[in-house]
Design an enzyme around this catalytic site. Structure first.
Site, mmCIF file in Angstrom:
data_model
loop_
_atom_site.group_PDB
_atom_site.id
_atom_site.type_symbol
_atom_site.label_atom_id
_atom_site.label_comp_id
_atom_site.label_asym_id
_atom_site.label_seq_id
_atom_site.Cartn_x
_atom_site.Cartn_y
_atom_site.Cartn_z
ATOM 1 N N ASN A 212 0.773 -1.031 0.184
ATOM 2 C CA ASN A 212 0.448 0.149 0.696
ATOM 3 C C ASN A 212 0.782 0.897 -0.180
ATOM 4 O O ASN A 212 0.139 2.217 -0.868
ATOM 5 C CB ASN A 212 -1.304 0.205 1.020
ATOM 6 C CG ASN A 212 -1.948 -1.157 0.847
ATOM 7 O OD1 ASN A 212 -2.311 -1.432 -0.452
ATOM 8 N ND2 ASN A 212 -2.845 -1.171 1.258
ATOM 9 N N CYS A 264 -7.792 2.511 2.864
ATOM 10 C CA CYS A 264 -6.814 1.625 2.795
ATOM 11 C C CYS A 264 -5.129 2.724 3.158
ATOM 12 O O CYS A 264 -4.254 3.057 3.827
ATOM 13 C CB CYS A 264 -6.517 0.925 2.134
ATOM 14 S SG CYS A 264 -7.771 -0.315 2.347
ATOM 15 N N LYS A 267 -4.533 5.477 5.833
ATOM 16 C CA LYS A 267 -4.519 5.267 7.053
ATOM 17 C C LYS A 267 -3.237 4.392 7.266
ATOM 18 O O LYS A 267 -2.711 4.443 8.100
ATOM 19 C CB LYS A 267 -6.018 4.777 7.561
ATOM 20 C CG LYS A 267 -5.829 3.161 7.291
ATOM 21 C CD LYS A 267 -7.055 2.220 7.801
ATOM 22 C CE LYS A 267 -7.348 1.357 7.447
ATOM 23 N NZ LYS A 267 -6.268 -0.277 7.787
HETATM 24 P P1 NAD Z 1 -15.044 -2.378 8.031
HETATM 25 O O1 NAD Z 1 -15.369 -0.913 8.347
HETATM 26 O O2 NAD Z 1 -16.546 -2.121 6.648
HETATM 27 O O3 NAD Z 1 -16.136 -3.314 8.106
HETATM 28 C C1 NAD Z 1 -15.484 -3.449 9.408
HETATM 29 C C2 NAD Z 1 -16.884 -4.249 10.122
HETATM 30 O O4 NAD Z 1 -16.336 -5.075 11.565
HETATM 31 C C3 NAD Z 1 -18.072 -3.342 10.586
HETATM 32 O O5 NAD Z 1 -19.136 -4.475 9.758
HETATM 33 C C4 NAD Z 1 -18.272 -3.344 12.466
HETATM 34 O O6 NAD Z 1 -19.305 -4.113 12.424
HETATM 35 C C5 NAD Z 1 -16.953 -4.959 12.454
HETATM 36 N N1 NAD Z 1 -17.110 -5.017 13.503
HETATM 37 C C6 NAD Z 1 -16.232 -4.644 14.513
HETATM 38 N N2 NAD Z 1 -15.981 -5.008 15.954
HETATM 39 C C7 NAD Z 1 -16.540 -5.773 15.489
HETATM 40 C C8 NAD Z 1 -16.656 -7.075 16.855
HETATM 41 N N3 NAD Z 1 -15.834 -6.923 18.033
HETATM 42 N N4 NAD Z 1 -16.635 -8.464 16.469
HETATM 43 C C9 NAD Z 1 -17.623 -8.884 14.893
HETATM 44 N N5 NAD Z 1 -17.701 -7.595 14.040
HETATM 45 C C10 NAD Z 1 -16.839 -6.021 14.515
HETATM 46 O O7 NAD Z 1 -13.596 -2.393 7.749
HETATM 47 P P2 NAD Z 1 -13.186 -3.242 5.951
HETATM 48 O O8 NAD Z 1 -12.936 -2.005 4.842
HETATM 49 O O9 NAD Z 1 -13.498 -3.898 5.800
HETATM 50 O O10 NAD Z 1 -11.358 -3.372 6.531
HETATM 51 C C11 NAD Z 1 -11.285 -4.154 7.627
HETATM 52 C C12 NAD Z 1 -9.642 -4.593 7.997
HETATM 53 O O11 NAD Z 1 -9.219 -4.717 6.223
HETATM 54 C C13 NAD Z 1 -9.000 -3.268 7.695
HETATM 55 O O12 NAD Z 1 -8.251 -3.569 8.753
HETATM 56 C C14 NAD Z 1 -9.143 -2.909 6.055
HETATM 57 O O13 NAD Z 1 -7.289 -2.059 6.533
HETATM 58 C C15 NAD Z 1 -8.475 -3.831 5.761
HETATM 59 N N6 NAD Z 1 -8.248 -3.970 4.362
HETATM 60 C C16 NAD Z 1 -9.146 -3.211 3.751
HETATM 61 C C17 NAD Z 1 -9.430 -2.920 1.933
HETATM 62 C C18 NAD Z 1 -10.644 -2.224 1.617
HETATM 63 O O14 NAD Z 1 -10.556 -2.099 0.513
HETATM 64 N N7 NAD Z 1 -11.714 -2.172 2.971
HETATM 65 C C19 NAD Z 1 -8.998 -4.150 2.154
HETATM 66 C C20 NAD Z 1 -7.351 -4.826 1.945
HETATM 67 C C21 NAD Z 1 -7.925 -4.868 3.396
#
Ligand code: NAD
Length: 424
Positions: A212, A264, A267
């Site tokens: 990233n 992403c 952050k």
């Molecule tokens: P998001 O914010 O869309 O989703 C996170 C989910 O986790 C939410 O639905 C929230 O309600 C849930 N959550 C929070 N606490 C919880 C708990 N205790 N138990 C169960 N569920 C819980 O996040 P995202 O964009 O999917 O990203 C998730 C991770 O993946 C991050 O670390 C991000 O950096 C990484 N990532 C994201 C992407 C992307 O394109 N969005 C790509 C690669 C990696």
């Protein structure tokens, strides 16, 4: 295999649905009851091409269900993926609140049955080994390696093409604490047509940040070339074409424009800068990439002011709110900076986006007006800002008779009465 996925956002839901489509039985867990209900009814809480159809397919085959009951999901599966958010903390470094909560909870629900816990969230190097393992060990009273397995398996999907990226990745990285953990995760990907790189957890974590940070830096680099080119009356897209003909340079991520946004790049670059500072290293290149990105979106406003003078009281139509096409994600979208600045300058803002209006309302409120279609929006003013390159905006009719400031190099917008690009 029976798989538990914790967190049903962009990564968790896509991971769950894709593994389910491969024949695994998946239980998706979230603390948000509405999300869980929506998923069980076949309505993805996020917009992602193809997700709704695939979700309904796996629901019909009873290969996936969603729940708020973590205990039964953990105890009914052999492997769990942690996919919760890892946002920026107040100082920009990583906020591990959600990971810590999930780690503790997973530990509480482990039984005597061996279970593998996989970190898929993006976390700074060392988190899986030095934060997650101690949390699980202390809440479970069990020992990593003998009682449960641990691995880090970073996710490289892009919003907008998430399903395709998940099912057809360039590579799969698995960093287990031992051979058994690594093998159990690698087994899940055995039918994927991609190299599987096996390493230790902190290297897997660093590979995600290196990826990233590299891409974010590449964007800032081409924006810098773009800003210089613009001042010298050179089209930076032609420069990028010439640059990409060099076999050492890949042509992707060479589109100069308004900079990177999304959940992403901003952050993650800030998080690895924060982690580097902990070990007394002050990154120079990464800080420069972030600094350039801070001001890049505002260049569009400067161009407009140079041409039109004050924007006070002027109707400005913003085409595109999402941080990129194909998603409804507004996190760190350049549109937020642009619209906030336009409002400060007294402009009257009319905005349109095919997917992100409801997400945008939560951030920008009712200070601007929203339109479902670009056709409706462009009737509200003669000054147009192109902020997201949705296919819907590739229509000359939208631009005829208008003054257009383009942040995304939409060829059709050149049909405008006056046209100016941010880096060309
Ligand atoms: P998001 O914010 O869309 O989703 C996170 C989910 O986790 C939410 O639905 C929230 O309600 C849930 N959550 C929070 N606490 C919880 C708990 N205790 N138990 C169960 N569920 C819980 O996040 P995202 O964009 O999917 O990203 C998730 C991770 O993946 C991050 O670390 C991000 O950096 C990484 N990532 C994201 C992407 C992307 O394109 N969005 C790509 C690669 C990696």
């Amino acid at each position: 295999m029976n798989i538990c996925v914790v967190g049903t956002g962009y990564v968790g839901l896509v991971t769950g649905v894709c593994f389910a489509s491969q024949g695994h039985t998946v239980t998706c867990v979230d603390i948000d009851e509405k999300r869980v209900d929506d998923i069980n009814q076949g309505m993805p809480p996020i917009y992602e091409e193809g997700l709704e159809d695939l979700l309904n397919e796996v629901l019909l085959k009873k290969k996936l269900k969603a729940t708020t009951d973590l205990k039964s999901a953990i105890q009914g599966s052999e492997i769990s993926f942690i996919c919760v958010g890892t946002p920026s903390g107040l100082l920009g470094d990583i906020d591990l609140r959600f990971i810590e909560e999930v780690g503790r909870d997973i530990g509480r629900h482990l039984t005597d049955k061996y279970h593998v816990i996989v970190m898929k969230s993006t976390v700074v190097p060392g988190t899986t080994e030095y934060s997650l393992i101690p949390l699980i060990e202390s809440s479970s009273g069990k020992k990593a390696g003998s009682d449960f397995g641990i691995a880090m398996n970073p996710e490289f999907l892009r919003e907008g093409t998430a399903i395709e990226d998940f099912l057809k990745p360039d590579r799969i990285v698995v960093g287990g604490i031992d051979e058994r953990s690594t093998e159990d995760v690698a087994e899940l990907y055995k039918d994927f047509d991609a190299p599987i790189m096996q390493t230790n957890p902190r290297t897997a974590e660093m590979i995600k940040y290196a990826t990233n940070s590299f891409l974010a830096t590449k964007i800032s680099f081409i924006n810098e070339i773009g800003n210089i080119s613009k001042s010298l009356d050179i089209d930076s897209y032609e420069v990028a074409r010439g640059l990409a003909l060099d076999s050492r340079v890949s042509p992707s991520f060479l589109r100069a424009g308004l900079g990177f946004g999304g959940s992403c790049f901003p952050k993650d670059v800030k998080a690895i800068v924060g982690k580097a500072k902990e070990v007394y290293y002050h990154p120079i290149v990464l800080n420069a990439a972030l600094a350039l990105n801070e001001t890049q979106p505002l260049r569009l406003i400067r161009l407009a002011e140079e041409k039109l003078g004050s924007l006070k009281g002027r109707d400005v139509v913003v085409l595109g709110l999402a941080f990129k096409p194909g998603t409804d994600d507004m996190r760190e979208a350049p549109s937020i900076k642009i619209i906030s600045s336009l409002l400060k300058k007294g402009a009257v803002v009319h905005a349109t986006d095919p997917q992100a209006i409801s997400a945008a309302r939560k951030i920008l409120g009712e200070k601007i007006s929203y339109y479902e279609t670009p056709g409706e929006a462009v009737e509200k003013g003669d000054v147009l800002f192109i902020v997201t390159e949705w296919e819907e905006y590739r229509d000359e009719a939208l631009y005829r008779g208008k003054t257009v400031f383009d942040g995304r190099n939409i060829a059709e917008a050149r049909a405008a009465d006056y046209y100016e690009g941010v880096c060309w």
